[in-house]
Design a protein around this motif. Sequence first.
Motif, PDB file in Angstrom:
ATOM      1  N   MET A   1      -9.653  24.786 -33.131  1.00 48.01           N
ATOM      2  CA  MET A   1      -9.590  25.976 -32.913  1.00 48.01           C
ATOM      3  C   MET A   1      -9.192  26.264 -31.518  1.00 48.01           C
ATOM      4  O   MET A   1      -9.525  25.275 -30.593  1.00 48.01           O
ATOM      5  CB  MET A   1     -11.178  26.611 -32.734  1.00 48.01           C
ATOM      6  N   GLU A  65      -8.064  23.773 -26.602  1.00 48.28           N
ATOM      7  CA  GLU A  65      -8.761  23.115 -28.117  1.00 48.28           C
ATOM      8  C   GLU A  65     -10.015  22.414 -27.673  1.00 48.28           C
ATOM      9  O   GLU A  65     -10.805  21.894 -28.685  1.00 48.28           O
ATOM     10  CB  GLU A  65      -7.845  22.791 -28.794  1.00 48.28           C
ATOM     11  N   ASP A  99      -8.456  33.902 -32.931  1.00 44.74           N
ATOM     12  CA  ASP A  99      -8.442  34.163 -34.551  1.00 44.74           C
ATOM     13  C   ASP A  99      -9.614  33.291 -35.086  1.00 44.74           C
ATOM     14  O   ASP A  99      -9.310  32.953 -36.152  1.00 44.74           O
ATOM     15  CB  ASP A  99      -7.279  33.780 -35.173  1.00 44.74           C
ATOM     16  N   GLY A 100     -10.896  33.490 -34.426  1.00 40.25           N
ATOM     17  CA  GLY A 100     -11.952  32.711 -34.953  1.00 40.25           C
ATOM     18  C   GLY A 100     -12.214  33.179 -36.567  1.00 40.25           C
ATOM     19  O   GLY A 100     -12.702  32.329 -37.204  1.00 40.25           O
ATOM     20  N   ARG A 102     -10.258  33.840 -38.736  1.00 43.08           N
ATOM     21  CA  ARG A 102      -9.561  33.114 -39.774  1.00 43.08           C
ATOM     22  C   ARG A 102     -10.024  31.879 -40.019  1.00 43.08           C
ATOM     23  O   ARG A 102     -10.062  31.344 -41.345  1.00 43.08           O
ATOM     24  CB  ARG A 102      -7.996  33.256 -39.341  1.00 43.08           C
ATOM     25  N   THR A 103     -10.459  31.233 -39.041  1.00 48.11           N
ATOM     26  CA  THR A 103     -11.212  29.853 -39.446  1.00 48.11           C
ATOM     27  C   THR A 103     -12.344  30.082 -39.935  1.00 48.11           C
ATOM     28  O   THR A 103     -12.509  29.009 -41.172  1.00 48.11           O
ATOM     29  CB  THR A 103     -11.377  29.236 -37.918  1.00 48.11           C
ATOM     30  N   TYR A 104     -13.084  31.084 -39.901  1.00 45.35           N
ATOM     31  CA  TYR A 104     -14.306  31.242 -40.490  1.00 45.35           C
ATOM     32  C   TYR A 104     -13.939  31.358 -42.028  1.00 45.35           C
ATOM     33  O   TYR A 104     -14.693  30.840 -43.147  1.00 45.35           O
ATOM     34  CB  TYR A 104     -15.174  32.240 -40.102  1.00 45.35           C
ATOM     35  N   HIS A 106     -11.165  30.703 -43.898  1.00 44.17           N
ATOM     36  CA  HIS A 106     -10.581  29.359 -44.308  1.00 44.17           C
ATOM     37  C   HIS A 106     -11.856  28.469 -44.663  1.00 44.17           C
ATOM     38  O   HIS A 106     -11.856  27.907 -45.767  1.00 44.17           O
ATOM     39  CB  HIS A 106      -9.837  28.658 -43.250  1.00 44.17           C
ATOM     40  N   GLN A 107     -12.939  28.594 -43.984  1.00 45.84           N
ATOM     41  CA  GLN A 107     -13.941  27.739 -44.311  1.00 45.84           C
ATOM     42  C   GLN A 107     -14.752  28.140 -45.608  1.00 45.84           C
ATOM     43  O   GLN A 107     -15.126  27.073 -46.196  1.00 45.84           O
ATOM     44  CB  GLN A 107     -15.066  27.286 -43.195  1.00 45.84           C
TER      45      GLN A 107
END
Length: 122
Positions: A1, A65, A99-100, A102-104, A106-107
């Motif tokens: 991230m 990061e 873009d947090g 998006r990471t969430y 994706h998880q």
Amino acid sequence: MTYGIVLTYTLTPRWLALPREERNRMRQAHIEPVFAQHADQVTARFFDAEAFSGRFSDFAVLETEDLRAYYFLIEALRDTPLISKGYLVLGEVFLGVQDGFRTYEHQLAPAAATAPAAKAHA
């Protein structure tokens, strides 16, 4: 991230009383080396704000990061005469995640894909 950090700060009247040549010398001797030392992990862009804000005179937009690298950069800055001798006062810090969501999401995707199969076995 990737973390985005807005670091506000104020250059004090003591700093402004120095001749510009001395300010440039101090910046080159103390600030630029700290940012260069951390450049492989923290990127920085600097902005003047005194014409637009009374709360702070400047701000930096940092990206990393590795929050540890950011923290170490700040500690190194605090050891410089600009901060230790009162030429620069750190202000508010704003932290965000690029873009947090998006990471969430994706998880969540693998869990959502296996959810119906898990119900079928119940």
